[in-house]
Motif scaffolding. Structure first.
Motif, PDB file in Angstrom:
ATOM      1  N   ILE A  27      71.286  84.507  65.362  1.00  0.00           N
ATOM      2  CA  ILE A  27      69.933  83.992  65.166  1.00  0.00           C
ATOM      3  C   ILE A  27      69.983  82.467  65.203  1.00  0.00           C
ATOM      4  O   ILE A  27      70.871  81.865  64.596  1.00  0.00           O
ATOM      5  CB  ILE A  27      69.379  84.446  63.802  1.00  0.00           C
ATOM      6  N   ILE A  29      67.442  79.090  64.660  1.00  0.00           N
ATOM      7  CA  ILE A  29      66.131  78.618  64.231  1.00  0.00           C
ATOM      8  C   ILE A  29      66.115  77.107  64.402  1.00  0.00           C
ATOM      9  O   ILE A  29      67.048  76.430  63.980  1.00  0.00           O
ATOM     10  CB  ILE A  29      65.891  78.949  62.742  1.00  0.00           C
ATOM     11  N   ASN A  32      60.756  71.671  63.660  1.00  0.00           N
ATOM     12  CA  ASN A  32      60.292  70.318  64.015  1.00  0.00           C
ATOM     13  C   ASN A  32      60.862  69.829  65.347  1.00  0.00           C
ATOM     14  O   ASN A  32      61.328  68.703  65.462  1.00  0.00           O
ATOM     15  CB  ASN A  32      60.649  69.326  62.899  1.00  0.00           C
TER      16      ASN A  32
ATOM     17  N   LEU B  11      70.829  80.887  54.986  1.00  0.00           N
ATOM     18  CA  LEU B  11      69.468  80.759  54.465  1.00  0.00           C
ATOM     19  C   LEU B  11      69.479  80.423  52.976  1.00  0.00           C
ATOM     20  O   LEU B  11      68.608  79.689  52.497  1.00  0.00           O
ATOM     21  CB  LEU B  11      68.653  82.024  54.739  1.00  0.00           C
ATOM     22  N   LEU B  14      70.175  76.746  52.729  1.00  0.00           N
ATOM     23  CA  LEU B  14      68.946  76.050  53.101  1.00  0.00           C
ATOM     24  C   LEU B  14      68.007  75.928  51.910  1.00  0.00           C
ATOM     25  O   LEU B  14      67.475  74.857  51.622  1.00  0.00           O
ATOM     26  CB  LEU B  14      68.259  76.891  54.189  1.00  0.00           C
ATOM     27  N   GLY B  21      62.234  71.338  56.187  1.00  0.00           N
ATOM     28  CA  GLY B  21      61.571  70.704  57.326  1.00  0.00           C
ATOM     29  C   GLY B  21      60.216  70.119  57.001  1.00  0.00           C
ATOM     30  O   GLY B  21      59.511  69.661  57.899  1.00  0.00           O
ATOM     31  N   SER B  25      61.682  66.357  59.702  1.00  0.00           N
ATOM     32  CA  SER B  25      62.945  66.087  60.392  1.00  0.00           C
ATOM     33  C   SER B  25      63.431  67.322  61.153  1.00  0.00           C
ATOM     34  O   SER B  25      63.177  68.457  60.763  1.00  0.00           O
ATOM     35  CB  SER B  25      64.010  65.614  59.409  1.00  0.00           C
ATOM     36  N   LEU B  26      64.130  67.061  62.235  1.00  0.00           N
ATOM     37  CA  LEU B  26      64.624  68.131  63.096  1.00  0.00           C
ATOM     38  C   LEU B  26      65.756  68.893  62.408  1.00  0.00           C
ATOM     39  O   LEU B  26      66.722  68.294  61.948  1.00  0.00           O
ATOM     40  CB  LEU B  26      65.143  67.522  64.408  1.00  0.00           C
ATOM     41  N   ILE B  27      65.600  70.193  62.340  1.00  0.00           N
ATOM     42  CA  ILE B  27      66.591  71.045  61.670  1.00  0.00           C
ATOM     43  C   ILE B  27      66.956  72.200  62.594  1.00  0.00           C
ATOM     44  O   ILE B  27      66.068  72.795  63.206  1.00  0.00           O
ATOM     45  CB  ILE B  27      66.007  71.608  60.355  1.00  0.00           C
ATOM     46  N   THR B  28      68.226  72.468  62.721  1.00  0.00           N
ATOM     47  CA  THR B  28      68.653  73.629  63.495  1.00  0.00           C
ATOM     48  C   THR B  28      69.549  74.492  62.628  1.00  0.00           C
ATOM     49  O   THR B  28      70.439  73.988  61.956  1.00  0.00           O
ATOM     50  CB  THR B  28      69.443  73.214  64.750  1.00  0.00           C
ATOM     51  N   ILE B  29      69.273  75.766  62.624  1.00  0.00           N
ATOM     52  CA  ILE B  29      70.063  76.705  61.835  1.00  0.00           C
ATOM     53  C   ILE B  29      70.560  77.794  62.780  1.00  0.00           C
ATOM     54  O   ILE B  29      69.779  78.330  63.564  1.00  0.00           O
ATOM     55  CB  ILE B  29      69.204  77.367  60.736  1.00  0.00           C
ATOM     56  N   ALA B  30      71.829  78.104  62.718  1.00  0.00           N
ATOM     57  CA  ALA B  30      72.355  79.210  63.523  1.00  0.00           C
ATOM     58  C   ALA B  30      73.085  80.160  62.587  1.00  0.00           C
ATOM     59  O   ALA B  30      73.905  79.738  61.771  1.00  0.00           O
ATOM     60  CB  ALA B  30      73.288  78.691  64.602  1.00  0.00           C
ATOM     61  N   LEU B  31      72.711  81.431  62.675  1.00  0.00           N
ATOM     62  CA  LEU B  31      73.313  82.443  61.801  1.00  0.00           C
ATOM     63  C   LEU B  31      74.175  83.392  62.625  1.00  0.00           C
ATOM     64  O   LEU B  31      73.811  83.721  63.756  1.00  0.00           O
ATOM     65  CB  LEU B  31      72.218  83.243  61.079  1.00  0.00           C
TER      66      LEU B  31
END
Lengths: 138, 138
Positions: A27, A29, A32, B11, B14, B21, B25-31
């Motif tokens: 996954i 995500i 912004n 998560l 986070l 967010g 600000s730009l946030i990227t999350i990879a699970l």
């Protein structure tokens, strides 16, 4: 892939669609993300997730600008915008504690979408007009 | 960038670090990212986020394998693993409702890390040994 999610709604969509990665699927995500069309947007990419009608209805309520892109073997095979149906059953809870849909009689909620553009929902049982930003899920 | 977050903890990190967010600000999350070192991992990238000691302590408790990579002008300028300190003050709540740190006297919680490897915390006031997977934040 869910694209053009309204800025700041990405995590809410994640939780509403119960995307938590517990099944081990990849996954991504992004929150912004600069976007030409709208100022900023959130994006969610999920492997092997098939959206049910309930999911797309939730998405249409939470993130009305969202587009659903279906990618298979690296190819975009379908792209569609979410759209509110005329009525939404079951998934949301009426905010009126005295509404019969909140009683112990286990009556499923039914909400009429009385304004699709403005995202105005109205409980068919008690006629309460509902604030889409404060809806609770069943 | 927070790398090598224990699979399935992204998560939770986070939320513990209050990365949502909302500041734009730009946030990227990879699970569930395939990882050589461990089977899978979660990754979080955040712009302009400075981790305080409380944040790194939370991270060490939730995701003990995490590494913190500080990137500036596209260059990795610092890389460090999280590590538990000898004691953790304030951020977690003792699970014992009768503990004085949960009374109305506003005493800050103090937890001794009695086993860093096994992540065992013990309340200094009531001596309860705490399950790190069920800790609540103050």
């Amino acid at each position: 892939m869910l694209d053009h999610i309204d800025e700041g709604k990405g995590l809410q969509v994640l939780s509403a669609l119960r995307i938590d990665g517990k099944d081990g699927s990849l996954i991504t995500i992004a929150l912004n993300v600069p976007s030409g069309k709208f100022k900023k947007k959130d994006i969610i990419k999920v492997e092997n997730k098939f959206l049910k009608d309930d999911d797309t209805n939730k998405l249409a309520v939470i993130a009305p600008k969202a587009t659903i892109n279906i990618i298979k073997d690296y190819k975009l095979i379908e792209k569609r915008r979410v759209a509110l149906p005329n009525e939404i059953n079951r998934i949301f809870r009426c905010s009126n504690p005295d509404c019969i849909s909140n009683s112990t009689e286990h009556i499923e909620s039914v909400m009429d979408v009385i304004d699709k553009e403005g995202r105005v929902l109205k409980c068919r049982y008690c006629s309460r007009v509902l604030d889409v930003n404060k809806l609770k899920y069943n």
